[in-house]
Design a protein around this motif. Structure first.
Motif, PDB file in Angstrom:
ATOM      1  N   LEU A  46      -6.440   1.957  -1.991  1.00 13.97           N
ATOM      2  CA  LEU A  46      -6.211   1.648  -0.586  1.00 13.97           C
ATOM      3  C   LEU A  46      -4.708   1.552  -0.388  1.00 13.97           C
ATOM      4  O   LEU A  46      -4.028   0.788  -1.084  1.00 13.97           O
ATOM      5  CB  LEU A  46      -6.900   0.332  -0.212  1.00 13.97           C
ATOM      6  CG  LEU A  46      -8.390   0.252  -0.556  1.00 13.97           C
ATOM      7  CD1 LEU A  46      -8.950  -1.121  -0.194  1.00 13.97           C
ATOM      8  CD2 LEU A  46      -9.177   1.354   0.147  1.00 13.97           C
ATOM      9  N   ARG A  47      -4.180   2.316   0.565  1.00 14.07           N
ATOM     10  CA  ARG A  47      -2.719   2.443   0.717  1.00 14.07           C
ATOM     11  C   ARG A  47      -2.282   1.916   2.088  1.00 14.07           C
ATOM     12  O   ARG A  47      -2.815   2.316   3.126  1.00 14.07           O
ATOM     13  CB  ARG A  47      -2.322   3.901   0.558  1.00 14.07           C
ATOM     14  CG  ARG A  47      -0.840   4.202   0.656  1.00 14.07           C
ATOM     15  CD  ARG A  47      -0.576   5.627   0.197  1.00 14.07           C
ATOM     16  NE  ARG A  47      -0.861   5.788  -1.232  1.00 14.07           N
ATOM     17  CZ  ARG A  47      -1.012   6.969  -1.827  1.00 14.07           C
ATOM     18  NH1 ARG A  47      -0.939   8.090  -1.116  1.00 14.07           N
ATOM     19  NH2 ARG A  47      -1.245   7.030  -3.127  1.00 14.07           N
ATOM     20  N   THR A  48      -1.311   1.006   2.082  1.00 12.78           N
ATOM     21  CA  THR A  48      -0.746   0.508   3.333  1.00 12.78           C
ATOM     22  C   THR A  48       0.611  -0.128   3.070  1.00 12.78           C
ATOM     23  O   THR A  48       0.857  -0.657   1.973  1.00 12.78           O
ATOM     24  CB  THR A  48      -1.675  -0.529   4.007  1.00 12.78           C
ATOM     25  OG1 THR A  48      -1.166  -0.844   5.306  1.00 12.78           O
ATOM     26  CG2 THR A  48      -1.791  -1.813   3.190  1.00 12.78           C
ATOM     27  N   ASP A  49       1.494  -0.066   4.041  1.00  8.81           N
ATOM     28  CA  ASP A  49       2.839  -0.664   3.939  1.00  8.81           C
ATOM     29  C   ASP A  49       3.583  -0.182   2.697  1.00  8.81           C
ATOM     30  O   ASP A  49       4.346  -0.942   2.086  1.00  8.81           O
ATOM     31  CB  ASP A  49       2.739  -2.199   3.914  1.00  8.81           C
ATOM     32  CG  ASP A  49       2.247  -2.774   5.228  1.00  8.81           C
ATOM     33  OD1 ASP A  49       2.197  -2.022   6.224  1.00  8.81           O
ATOM     34  OD2 ASP A  49       1.895  -3.969   5.267  1.00  8.81           O
ATOM     35  N   GLY A  50       3.332   1.056   2.284  1.00 10.37           N
ATOM     36  CA  GLY A  50       4.010   1.585   1.111  1.00 10.37           C
ATOM     37  C   GLY A  50       3.506   1.025  -0.203  1.00 10.37           C
ATOM     38  O   GLY A  50       4.144   1.214  -1.246  1.00 10.37           O
ATOM     39  N   ARG A  51       2.378   0.370  -0.196  1.00 16.27           N
ATOM     40  CA  ARG A  51       1.812  -0.230  -1.402  1.00 16.27           C
ATOM     41  C   ARG A  51       0.434   0.359  -1.667  1.00 16.27           C
ATOM     42  O   ARG A  51      -0.294   0.710  -0.740  1.00 16.27           O
ATOM     43  CB  ARG A  51       1.693  -1.751  -1.254  1.00 16.27           C
ATOM     44  CG  ARG A  51       3.001  -2.454  -0.957  1.00 16.27           C
ATOM     45  CD  ARG A  51       2.779  -3.891  -0.523  1.00 16.27           C
ATOM     46  NE  ARG A  51       2.152  -4.687  -1.563  1.00 16.27           N
ATOM     47  CZ  ARG A  51       1.693  -5.920  -1.361  1.00 16.27           C
ATOM     48  NH1 ARG A  51       1.778  -6.470  -0.150  1.00 16.27           N
ATOM     49  NH2 ARG A  51       1.132  -6.598  -2.352  1.00 16.27           N
ATOM     50  N   ASP A  52       0.092   0.454  -2.943  1.00 14.31           N
ATOM     51  CA  ASP A  52      -1.227   0.930  -3.354  1.00 14.31           C
ATOM     52  C   ASP A  52      -2.022  -0.216  -3.965  1.00 14.31           C
ATOM     53  O   ASP A  52      -1.508  -0.970  -4.808  1.00 14.31           O
ATOM     54  CB  ASP A  52      -1.103   2.055  -4.384  1.00 14.31           C
ATOM     55  CG  ASP A  52      -0.662   3.377  -3.766  1.00 14.31           C
ATOM     56  OD1 ASP A  52      -0.611   3.456  -2.511  1.00 14.31           O
ATOM     57  OD2 ASP A  52      -0.364   4.316  -4.520  1.00 14.31           O
ATOM     58  N   PHE A  53      -3.261  -0.341  -3.536  1.00 13.95           N
ATOM     59  CA  PHE A  53      -4.175  -1.341  -4.082  1.00 13.95           C
ATOM     60  C   PHE A  53      -5.371  -0.596  -4.673  1.00 13.95           C
ATOM     61  O   PHE A  53      -6.144   0.021  -3.936  1.00 13.95           O
ATOM     62  CB  PHE A  53      -4.660  -2.296  -2.983  1.00 13.95           C
ATOM     63  CG  PHE A  53      -3.559  -3.058  -2.296  1.00 13.95           C
ATOM     64  CD1 PHE A  53      -3.220  -4.339  -2.696  1.00 13.95           C
ATOM     65  CD2 PHE A  53      -2.853  -2.487  -1.243  1.00 13.95           C
ATOM     66  CE1 PHE A  53      -2.207  -5.052  -2.070  1.00 13.95           C
ATOM     67  CE2 PHE A  53      -1.836  -3.181  -0.600  1.00 13.95           C
ATOM     68  CZ  PHE A  53      -1.512  -4.465  -1.018  1.00 13.95           C
ATOM     69  N   THR A  54      -5.526  -0.668  -5.984  1.00 18.56           N
ATOM     70  CA  THR A  54      -6.606   0.050  -6.656  1.00 18.56           C
ATOM     71  C   THR A  54      -7.752  -0.912  -6.948  1.00 18.56           C
ATOM     72  O   THR A  54      -7.553  -1.960  -7.576  1.00 18.56           O
ATOM     73  CB  THR A  54      -6.117   0.687  -7.971  1.00 18.56           C
ATOM     74  OG1 THR A  54      -5.038   1.583  -7.658  1.00 18.56           O
ATOM     75  CG2 THR A  54      -7.238   1.472  -8.639  1.00 18.56           C
ATOM     76  N   VAL A  55      -8.951  -0.553  -6.463  1.00 18.54           N
ATOM     77  CA  VAL A  55     -10.111  -1.431  -6.596  1.00 18.54           C
ATOM     78  C   VAL A  55     -11.312  -0.631  -7.085  1.00 18.54           C
ATOM     79  O   VAL A  55     -11.336   0.596  -7.025  1.00 18.54           O
ATOM     80  CB  VAL A  55     -10.453  -2.105  -5.249  1.00 18.54           C
ATOM     81  CG1 VAL A  55      -9.296  -2.954  -4.761  1.00 18.54           C
ATOM     82  CG2 VAL A  55     -10.810  -1.059  -4.186  1.00 18.54           C
TER      83      VAL A  55
END
Length: 209
Positions: A46-55
């Motif tokens: 999940l990508r937002t605000d230049g950050r990636d969150f992998t779940v």
């Protein structure tokens, strides 16, 4: 909330809140995995605000919105081992962290759909088990301020995570001390006259409290 954008956001949150409270008797939407052949060990970014969150897939699929996007990717043949969903402009990184925290504590549980009599139903076809409601503190390690709570309501509505929307709206309901039209408008900082549909939602909510 001082600027016009915040005032408009607060009004949107109020309408989401009122609709959620009025519709409490409606059943949870089905979260069925038919046609979604995604290995349960896959990851979703999940990508937002230049950050990636992998779940994990089971965490991401708490969101019917994300599930639908991935379903479209699968049907169009645009899916591989890297499932990336952009949430830029819709959910901030700070709020998404809290959403993921909630979903990680209550991921989808993969269970055979016992309602089906089809002997050929595969193990990939699963149903969501709705989590037993608990208190706000049981879900989050820390209290959030009101703007973040509003952000969570907006995120839960956009991502279609009904159980999180119920939880956050219940918290707001507990925070509203004066459950009158004026008291609710003051809480949400509504400065302009309500339109007829908003007045009707407000009237229905007050009649239920």
């Amino acid at each position: 909330m001082d600027n016009i954008s915040d005032i408009r956001t607060s009004r949107v949150v109020m309408n989401i809140f009122l609709t959620n409270r009025i519709c409490q008797s409606l059943p949870y939407p089905a979260n069925v995995f038919y046609d979604l052949v995604v290995p349960t060990d896959n990851k979703v970014t999940l990508r937002t605000d230049g950050r990636d969150f992998t779940v994990d897939v089971a965490v991401a699929f708490k969101s019917l919105h994300i599930k639908g996007k991935i379903q479209l990717m699968i049907h169009s043949g645009k899916v591989d081992n890297n499932l990336v969903i952009s949430l830029d402009g819709m959910v901030s990184g700070h709020v998404l962290e809290l959403v993921i925290e909630y979903c990680e504590k209550h991921p989808l549980k993969y269970e055979k759909d016992v309602r089906s009599s089809d002997a050929d139903v595969s193990d990939d076809e699963c149903i969501e088990v709705t989590p037993t409601p608990e208190t706000w503190d049981a879900y989050f390690d820390k209290k959030v301020d009101l703007p973040t709570l509003f952000g969570l309501i907006l995120a839960a509505d956009y991502l279609t995570i009904r159980s999180l929307l119920d939880l956050t709206c219940e918290e707001v309901a507990d925070m509203i001390k004066v459950k009158t039209a004026d008291g609710i408008c003051e809480f949400f900082k509504i400065e302009h006259a309500l339109i007829p549909s908003e007045e009707e939602r407000l009237r229905r909510y007050i009649s239920m409290t």
